[in-house]
Design a protein around this motif. Structure first.
Motif, PDB file in Angstrom:
ATOM      1  N   ILE A  61       0.887  -1.400  -0.105  1.00  0.00           N
ATOM      2  CA  ILE A  61      -0.028  -0.011  -0.034  1.00  0.00           C
ATOM      3  C   ILE A  61       0.771   1.197   0.134  1.00  0.00           C
ATOM      4  O   ILE A  61       0.633   1.976  -0.807  1.00  0.00           O
ATOM      5  CB  ILE A  61      -1.153   0.064   1.034  1.00  0.00           C
ATOM      6  N   PHE A  62       1.918   1.150   0.999  1.00  0.00           N
ATOM      7  CA  PHE A  62       2.816   2.372   0.758  1.00  0.00           C
ATOM      8  C   PHE A  62       3.515   2.569  -0.637  1.00  0.00           C
ATOM      9  O   PHE A  62       3.622   3.723  -1.111  1.00  0.00           O
ATOM     10  CB  PHE A  62       3.717   2.120   1.801  1.00  0.00           C
ATOM     11  N   PHE A  64       2.055   1.778  -3.560  1.00  0.00           N
ATOM     12  CA  PHE A  64       1.551   2.088  -4.386  1.00  0.00           C
ATOM     13  C   PHE A  64       1.307   3.745  -4.536  1.00  0.00           C
ATOM     14  O   PHE A  64       1.253   4.359  -5.296  1.00  0.00           O
ATOM     15  CB  PHE A  64      -0.179   1.614  -4.013  1.00  0.00           C
ATOM     16  N   VAL A  65       1.117   4.255  -3.161  1.00  0.00           N
ATOM     17  CA  VAL A  65       1.031   5.872  -2.804  1.00  0.00           C
ATOM     18  C   VAL A  65       2.251   6.374  -3.676  1.00  0.00           C
ATOM     19  O   VAL A  65       1.962   7.400  -4.406  1.00  0.00           O
ATOM     20  CB  VAL A  65       0.983   5.956  -1.269  1.00  0.00           C
ATOM     21  N   ILE A  68       2.175   6.444  -7.559  1.00  0.00           N
ATOM     22  CA  ILE A  68       1.268   7.354  -8.325  1.00  0.00           C
ATOM     23  C   ILE A  68       2.116   9.021  -8.210  1.00  0.00           C
ATOM     24  O   ILE A  68       2.068   9.834  -8.958  1.00  0.00           O
ATOM     25  CB  ILE A  68      -0.119   7.721  -7.346  1.00  0.00           C
ATOM     26  N   PHE A  69       2.616   9.174  -6.905  1.00  0.00           N
ATOM     27  CA  PHE A  69       3.285  10.569  -7.075  1.00  0.00           C
ATOM     28  C   PHE A  69       4.612  10.703  -7.873  1.00  0.00           C
ATOM     29  O   PHE A  69       4.775  11.531  -8.681  1.00  0.00           O
ATOM     30  CB  PHE A  69       3.420  10.973  -5.551  1.00  0.00           C
ATOM     31  N   VAL A  72       2.988  11.325 -11.191  1.00  0.00           N
ATOM     32  CA  VAL A  72       2.697  12.889 -11.407  1.00  0.00           C
ATOM     33  C   VAL A  72       3.918  13.683 -11.810  1.00  0.00           C
ATOM     34  O   VAL A  72       3.799  14.389 -12.518  1.00  0.00           O
ATOM     35  CB  VAL A  72       2.043  13.315 -10.136  1.00  0.00           C
TER      36      VAL A  72
ATOM     37  N   GLY B 281      -3.655  10.549  -6.697  1.00  0.00           N
ATOM     38  CA  GLY B 281      -2.760  10.522  -5.590  1.00  0.00           C
ATOM     39  C   GLY B 281      -3.010  10.773  -4.137  1.00  0.00           C
ATOM     40  O   GLY B 281      -2.852   9.673  -3.239  1.00  0.00           O
ATOM     41  N   TYR B 282      -3.831  11.812  -4.134  1.00  0.00           N
ATOM     42  CA  TYR B 282      -4.307  12.384  -2.897  1.00  0.00           C
ATOM     43  C   TYR B 282      -5.580  11.516  -2.270  1.00  0.00           C
ATOM     44  O   TYR B 282      -5.263  10.843  -1.065  1.00  0.00           O
ATOM     45  CB  TYR B 282      -4.794  13.687  -3.180  1.00  0.00           C
ATOM     46  N   LEU B 284      -5.342   8.274  -2.859  1.00  0.00           N
ATOM     47  CA  LEU B 284      -4.885   6.892  -2.354  1.00  0.00           C
ATOM     48  C   LEU B 284      -4.042   7.329  -0.954  1.00  0.00           C
ATOM     49  O   LEU B 284      -4.319   6.462  -0.221  1.00  0.00           O
ATOM     50  CB  LEU B 284      -3.870   6.268  -3.301  1.00  0.00           C
ATOM     51  N   VAL B 285      -3.528   8.339  -1.018  1.00  0.00           N
ATOM     52  CA  VAL B 285      -3.155   8.821   0.577  1.00  0.00           C
ATOM     53  C   VAL B 285      -3.911   8.639   1.678  1.00  0.00           C
ATOM     54  O   VAL B 285      -4.018   7.996   2.478  1.00  0.00           O
ATOM     55  CB  VAL B 285      -2.458  10.226   0.534  1.00  0.00           C
ATOM     56  N   ALA B 288      -5.080   5.167   2.132  1.00  0.00           N
ATOM     57  CA  ALA B 288      -3.988   4.412   2.931  1.00  0.00           C
ATOM     58  C   ALA B 288      -3.944   4.519   4.245  1.00  0.00           C
ATOM     59  O   ALA B 288      -3.709   3.792   5.057  1.00  0.00           O
ATOM     60  CB  ALA B 288      -2.634   4.618   2.031  1.00  0.00           C
TER      61      ALA B 288
END
Lengths: 87, 561
Positions: A61-62, A64-65, A68-69, A72, B281-282, B284-285, B288
């Motif tokens: 999960i960490f 995945f975050v 995405i960034f 971006v 992205g936000y 998912l933060v 999470a």
């Protein structure tokens, strides 16, 4: 000077490459470390966590975050480079 | 003050806030009703997406499922978060650039066919209805437990409130209400988790506490493994499901997440393509935060429950057991009459049955936290269920008014469209409420449906629509229909026609009905590909449109109107 069409083709290729690299990380942490390799990885311990279990319930999960960034950031760069960004 | 008073105060305050926001931001135009006028910041949109996404299932049930299934519960954790990576990298930016309102809009335009649009509307309605019925049930359960009313009354109260802010407010109302709901639900989830983590492991961060040590110095997870094995259960950190099945379920949930229409539609509400990426992205933060805490809540919960109840004298059980026994969600039955509670894997000798849905709701009581925390959790569960229900209702009303009526009655005025949208949302609330009060008896199964179907129908045709210029309408329709029919048939066969045959020996490739959406998705991709090979390519203007959505510049049409 390359035509606009060729430029866009190149942009798209670079985009696909970025996405494929990130998706392979996505696959490796979740389906790889969290599922297919979970059992052997469980032999390694970090604190109270067995590593395979940690990837399945926390680490993936960490990641995945972060993915995405990174996406971006890379895409904003790419858009700028090919001058297709939004003003 | 007692639990009931605190519940009234906290739930009442949070509702007043939601309704206030809905009234303040009432939608004027059709465009605002659907997509908030295109002017939501990526941060707010990310938060709203998180609230939209995290339903009663995430808030109430998920930690409980993990508590009782250990490692196998990881499929939900990875499945329901990994889908956002697919969404951000493969769908959100392009759909935002495309700049229409709904998923069927995209399918209809990209595949230049009203037939494809209607198939997509059917899929969207089916997925959303199955989902919303489950939410209404969730709302009803929380209301009835904490406000001490019948479940029917609970559902009706919930229906009225959802109706007010979804139907009157539209997307703009929903977006800001969902931001508020996210704050309420995450606060309500984290407060007890942090308290319990400190009590049990001395570490205020639950994600670290899960890997930490308990009072006697041994690691929590090792101790839990040991206790469970002693009682005849499976190890907490090892799986029981086959690797193939875990793989298939996780993939089906991920792809299904990326194909859910109520999640996709959220990315139409930000001003620019780069905002759509950032917003994912936000989102998912924010998701999470809850999803990495849930496995900790799960392990703490099961550890505490076993520790405080198993092996204790029946007449000296803690108060929370008595409270929940009234609801029949905990059953203690001293089978062997020795006056001590035995908790064992052997169903013949076991004397303690705990419903998995109470793990989160009862956790603050188990840990003896103050009453306001218990009331807070009730408000959080409600926020989770209501925000998701409202988002789904919006998809239903949009699908009916825009994708069906607008397609066949193009001369309709904006005002008529808005009225049709509101009426269909109202009808949808009533139907959803009906299923909330009279569940078909398989709500949990039906939710698994929604993901499998989204994975097998939408995801492949949207992906092909963006990444292949050659994909045509014949391929897309064939793909959606074969994927949907196959998945539906497999689930119906094992869940409803022959539930007794629902065992690993009978499953194809060892894949359970929960994971079959993965196979349905592959079938969809293959038939898309084959059919399009033998049929003419899409017209020039569609191919140009595909080139256009691949480039961010030129979006921002959402500002018009």
């Amino acid at each position: 000077m390359p035509t606009h069409k060729e430029q866009m083709k190149k942009y798209w290729k670079r985009n696909i490459r970025t996405v494929l690299i990130l998706l392979s990380v996505w696959f490796v942490v979740s389906f790889g470390f969290g599922i297919l390799l979970a059992e052997p990885l469980n032999a390694i311990k970090i604190g109270g966590y067995q590593l395979g279990f940690w990837f399945a319930q926390q680490g993936s999960i960490f990641t995945f975050v972060i993915l995405i960034f990174v996406y971006v950031y890379r895409m904003n760069k790419l858009d700028e480079e090919f001058d297709v960004n939004e003003k | 003050m007692d639990i009931l008073t605190w519940t009234y105060i906290l739930v009442g305050l949070s509702f007043a806030l939601y309704i206030g926001i809905a009234i303040y931001t009432r939608a004027g135009s059709t465009k605002e009703f659907y997509t908030a006028g295109g002017g939501v910041s990526p941060l707010a949109n990310g938060m709203a997406t998180a609230a939209d996404w995290m339903s009663a299932a995430s808030f109430i049930s998920m930690a409980g499922i993990i508590a009782f299934s250990g490692y196998d519960g990881s499929v939900y954790l990875m499945g329901w978060t990994g889908g956002y990576v697919l969404l951000a990298l493969l769908l959100a930016p392009y759909l935002r650039k495309f700049g229409k309102f709904t998923v069927p809009d995209f399918v209809g335009d990209r595949y230049y066919s009203n037939k494809a649009r209607v198939v997509a509307v059917f899929c969207a309605l089916f997925i959303s209805f199955t989902y919303v019925a489950g939410q209404m049930r969730g709302v009803g359960i929380v209301f009835s437990r904490y406000l001490e009313v019948d479940i029917e009354k609970g559902v009706i109260i919930g229906m009225t409130i959802v109706f007010f802010y979804a139907v009157l407010g539209g997307m703009k109302g929903i977006t800001y209400t969902q931001v508020a709901q996210y704050c309420v639900l995450i606060f309500a989830f984290m407060v007890p988790a942090i308290f319990i983590s400190i009590q049990l492991t001395g570490n205020p961060v639950p994600q670290l506490g899960l890997g930490g040590t308990v009072q006697d110095g041994s690691y929590l997870l090792d101790k839990l493994d040991g206790i469970l094995v002693d009682l005849g259960f499976h190890q907490y950190t090892a799986g029981r499901k086959s690797v193939v099945d875990i793989f298939a379920i996780t993939l089906a949930l991920m792809v299904g997440t990326a194909g859910l229409p109520h999640v996709i539609v959220r990315f139409f509400t930000v001003p620019r393509v780069k905002d759509a990426r950032l917003s994912a992205g936000y989102a998912l933060v924010f998701i999470a935060i809850l999803y990495t805490t849930a496995p900790a809540v799960a392990a703490f919960g099961i550890y505490n429950a076993i520790d405080t109840v198993a092996g204790q004298p029946v007449d000296q059980l803690p108060d929370w057991v008595g409270n929940w026994q009234k609801t029949n969600l905990i059953v203690v039955d001293d089978v062997n009459q020795d006056g001590v509670v035995q908790y064992l894997a052997d169903p013949e000798k076991n004397e303690l049955t705990v419903d998995k849905d109470i793990m989160v709701l009862a956790a603050p009581e188990i840990a003896e936290l103050p009453n306001w925390v218990v009331g807070l959790v009730a408000a959080g569960g409600m926020a989770a269920a209501l925000s998701t229900a409202a988002g789904l209702l919006l998809v239903i009303s949009t699908s009916v008014s825009r994708d069906l009526f607008r397609t066949f009655v193009p001369q309709m005025t904006e005002k008529t469209e808005l009225i049709i949208a509101r009426v269909s949302a109202a009808v949808a609330v009533v139907i959803a409420g009906y299923f909330g009060i009279n569940p078909p008896g398989f709500v949990a199964e039906v939710v698994a449906f929604a993901f499998g179907l989204a994975a097998a129908s939408f995801f492949p045709v949207i992906i092909m629509g963006i990444f292949s210029t050659r994909m045509n309408k014949e391929g897309a329709i064939a793909g959606m229909v074969t994927g949907l029919v196959f998945t539906l048939a497999y689930i119906i066969y094992f869940k409803f026609i022959h539930p007794e045959a629902n065992t690993p020996e009978n499953w194809w490739f060892g894949i359970s009905p929960e994971g079959i959406g993965t196979v349905g998705m592959l079938i969809n991709f293959v038939s898309c590909f084959l059919v399009s090979k033998f049929t003419p390519p899409p017209p020039e203007d569609v191919q140009e449109m595909i080139q256009d959505i691949r480039i961010p510049r030129g979006a921002g049409k959402a500002h018009d109107h």
